[in-house]
Write an enzyme that holds these catalytic residues in place. Structure first.
Site, PDB file in Angstrom:
ATOM      1  N   PRO A 201       3.097  26.761  -0.998  1.00  0.00           N
ATOM      2  CA  PRO A 201       4.222  25.827  -0.778  1.00  0.00           C
ATOM      3  C   PRO A 201       4.270  24.612  -1.695  1.00  0.00           C
ATOM      4  O   PRO A 201       5.281  23.922  -1.732  1.00  0.00           O
ATOM      5  CB  PRO A 201       4.024  25.388   0.684  1.00  0.00           C
ATOM      6  CG  PRO A 201       2.596  25.638   0.982  1.00  0.00           C
ATOM      7  CD  PRO A 201       2.189  26.818   0.158  1.00  0.00           C
ATOM      8  N   PHE A 202       3.199  24.358  -2.449  1.00  0.00           N
ATOM      9  CA  PHE A 202       3.206  23.205  -3.351  1.00  0.00           C
ATOM     10  C   PHE A 202       2.834  23.618  -4.771  1.00  0.00           C
ATOM     11  O   PHE A 202       2.264  22.846  -5.538  1.00  0.00           O
ATOM     12  CB  PHE A 202       2.275  22.106  -2.810  1.00  0.00           C
ATOM     13  CG  PHE A 202       2.671  21.670  -1.438  1.00  0.00           C
ATOM     14  CD1 PHE A 202       3.778  20.853  -1.248  1.00  0.00           C
ATOM     15  CD2 PHE A 202       1.982  22.126  -0.327  1.00  0.00           C
ATOM     16  CE1 PHE A 202       4.174  20.482   0.026  1.00  0.00           C
ATOM     17  CE2 PHE A 202       2.367  21.753   0.958  1.00  0.00           C
ATOM     18  CZ  PHE A 202       3.473  20.927   1.127  1.00  0.00           C
ATOM     19  N   SER A 203       3.193  24.849  -5.084  1.00  0.00           N
ATOM     20  CA  SER A 203       2.962  25.415  -6.409  1.00  0.00           C
ATOM     21  C   SER A 203       3.681  24.602  -7.476  1.00  0.00           C
ATOM     22  O   SER A 203       4.749  24.039  -7.236  1.00  0.00           O
ATOM     23  CB  SER A 203       3.481  26.859  -6.408  1.00  0.00           C
ATOM     24  OG  SER A 203       3.623  27.360  -7.703  1.00  0.00           O
ATOM     25  N   GLU A 219      -1.662  22.617  -0.719  1.00  0.00           N
ATOM     26  CA  GLU A 219      -1.895  21.375   0.032  1.00  0.00           C
ATOM     27  C   GLU A 219      -1.004  20.221  -0.408  1.00  0.00           C
ATOM     28  O   GLU A 219      -0.850  19.955  -1.594  1.00  0.00           O
ATOM     29  CB  GLU A 219      -3.369  20.957  -0.093  1.00  0.00           C
ATOM     30  CG  GLU A 219      -3.737  19.742   0.744  1.00  0.00           C
ATOM     31  CD  GLU A 219      -5.234  19.476   0.796  1.00  0.00           C
ATOM     32  OE1 GLU A 219      -5.623  18.480   1.420  1.00  0.00           O
ATOM     33  OE2 GLU A 219      -6.012  20.261   0.213  1.00  0.00           O
ATOM     34  N   LYS A 235      -8.743  21.567   5.604  1.00  0.00           N
ATOM     35  CA  LYS A 235     -10.182  21.803   5.719  1.00  0.00           C
ATOM     36  C   LYS A 235     -10.363  22.963   6.674  1.00  0.00           C
ATOM     37  O   LYS A 235      -9.989  22.883   7.843  1.00  0.00           O
ATOM     38  CB  LYS A 235     -10.925  20.560   6.256  1.00  0.00           C
ATOM     39  CG  LYS A 235     -11.365  19.617   5.169  1.00  0.00           C
ATOM     40  CD  LYS A 235     -12.523  20.201   4.363  1.00  0.00           C
ATOM     41  CE  LYS A 235     -12.727  19.451   3.054  1.00  0.00           C
ATOM     42  NZ  LYS A 235     -11.811  19.849   2.002  1.00  0.00           N
TER      43      LYS A 235
END
Length: 419
Positions: A201-203, A219, A235
């Site tokens: 989702p944060f590529s 992340e 984590k």
């Protein structure tokens, strides 16, 4: 446009953007994100830029934004810690990225709900993008080396656990570097392949002249929506299984794993403390604890912490107050960072830093630079680092295997041979 047409457009738009000396690309890969501005956003070309090393970089960024109050895209290196605390980075730097880089783009394209919008620049760029040919350049398999042998890694973990027993720290994120020198790749082709086998989702893809960030990070570090700050540390990791029933079992075991929960809650407490520095009093709260999210290679334990930004705190200071992110340092944060400098073998640089964008209204979204390949095409040096949370309960052998799991997608994309 339908989903297939949007996918083709994104491929062509990234190819088009890559023709510029500087470009930045973010793709959520259709993951649902209640805090996201766009499914995909692309920035290309430079009107103005700021490029600095640690010293007074956050203050300079604040002035740069206040002077322009427009879209900014850029990154924050992990080594900005040296201007936040009395720390140093003494390991050799083979990649040569600045510690902070932001630029005002000439062109910005946003995609949301399969709709393309030109946020900045001439609408005719759509025609130029549609003419692009997406060519994948093949490259030879890479010989990938490690800075640490398995035994050296285990010995360092055992020594770090002694620090935990002495009460120096509760947890530390220890990382190791894999690298290839005298190598040549097509960064864009590598990103496209990495994003295909490990969509996250944060590529993102970031080109700064001869330097490249090729990222499949899952992340989020920190985002701001009006007066709300949101952080989503990761984590807790478990390997995906081919068998659906077994995969569900592994996912359930991760959610109930006391060791993983302990690691996660330590970082949640650290993030809460970091956000308190910027929050309106009494507004910091945990929105979700121990959420389990699934990605192609792994299940991850992700928690969400939010607050209201104090109206007297500038948003750049809010970024600084939470940096570097707790998920990549440990607790207590300062001592953990000191031990990271002591025991790791490589300068982190952009790795475990963050890249993202700031809007004209002062909202922002920044990821965590993990599961990321860094490449300097001038000196032909390629690097990626992986790590994990070291606690008293962990075993060094299991942590080493987890590192290899986290590296697996990058090794596969590079057709890598570990030597």
């Amino acid at each position: 446009m339908n989903t297939s047409s949007i996918h083709n457009f994104k491929q062509k738009a990234l190819t088009w953007a890559n023709n510029f000396d500087v470009c930045c690309y973010f793709d959520s890969n259709q993951y649902h994100d209640q805090y996201g501005h766009f499914d995909c956003i692309i920035a290309a070309g430079v009107e103005k830029k700021i490029s600095l090393n640690s010293g007074n970089a956050f203050h300079a960024l604040k002035i740069f934004y206040e002077n322009h109050k427009t879209w900014l895209f850029g990154f924050l290196s992990y080594d900005l810690k040296n201007e936040i605390e009395d720390l140093a980075s003494l390991h050799p730097d083979h990649l040569g990225f600045p510690d902070l880089f932001f630029f005002i783009p000439k062109y910005i394209i946003g995609i949301q709900n399969d709709t393309i919008k030109i946020l900045k620049g001439n609408p005719d760029i759509i025609n130029a993008i549609e003419q692009e040919k997406v060519n994948k350049i093949l490259f030879s398999p890479l010989d990938i080396k490690s800075r640490l042998t398995r035994q050296q890694y285990i010995e360092k973990i055992d020594r770090l656990k002694q620090h935990i027993l002495r009460g120096d720290i509760y947890e530390v994120n220890f990382c190791q570097e894999f690298y290839a020198d005298n190598t040549s790749i097509d960064p864009l082709a590598v990103y496209q392949e990495l994003n295909a086998i490990s969509p996250t989702p944060f590529s993102g893809y970031f080109k700064i002249e001869d330097k490249y960030i090729i990222s499949a990070t899952p992340e989020r570090f920190l985002c701001k929506r009006k007066n709300q700050l949101i952080s989503q540390p990761i984590k807790g990791t478990a390997k995906r299984q081919d068998n659906q029933e077994l995969d569900l079992k592994v996912k359930t075991e991760l959610k109930n794993d006391l060791k993983e929960q302990t690691e996660n809650v330590m970082i949640v407490d650290l993030v809460r403390n970091d956000l308190t520095k910027s929050a309106k009093k009494g507004t910091v709260k945990v929105e979700e604890l121990f959420g389990i999210y699934s990605f192609p290679q792994v299940h991850q334990m992700i928690s969400t912490i939010g607050c209201e930004l104090d109206e007297n705190i500038h948003f750049v200071d809010a970024l600084k107050n939470a940096f570097p992110m707790g998920s990549m340092t440990g607790a207590p944060k300062l001592r953990a960072m000191e031990l990271i400098d002591q025991y790791e073998e490589s300068k982190r640089g952009v790795y475990s830093g963050s890249f993202g964008f700031i809007t004209p209204e002062g909202d922002f979204d920044f990821n965590v630079v993990i599961r990321t390949i860094l490449y300097n095409s001038l000196n032909r040096y390629l690097s990626f680092q992986v790590g994990g949370a070291i606690t008293h309960q962990c075993t060094a052998e299991s942590e080493y295997e987890e590192c290899l799991l986290k590296a697996s997608a990058m090794i596969k994309v590079l057709k890598g041979r570990l030597s």
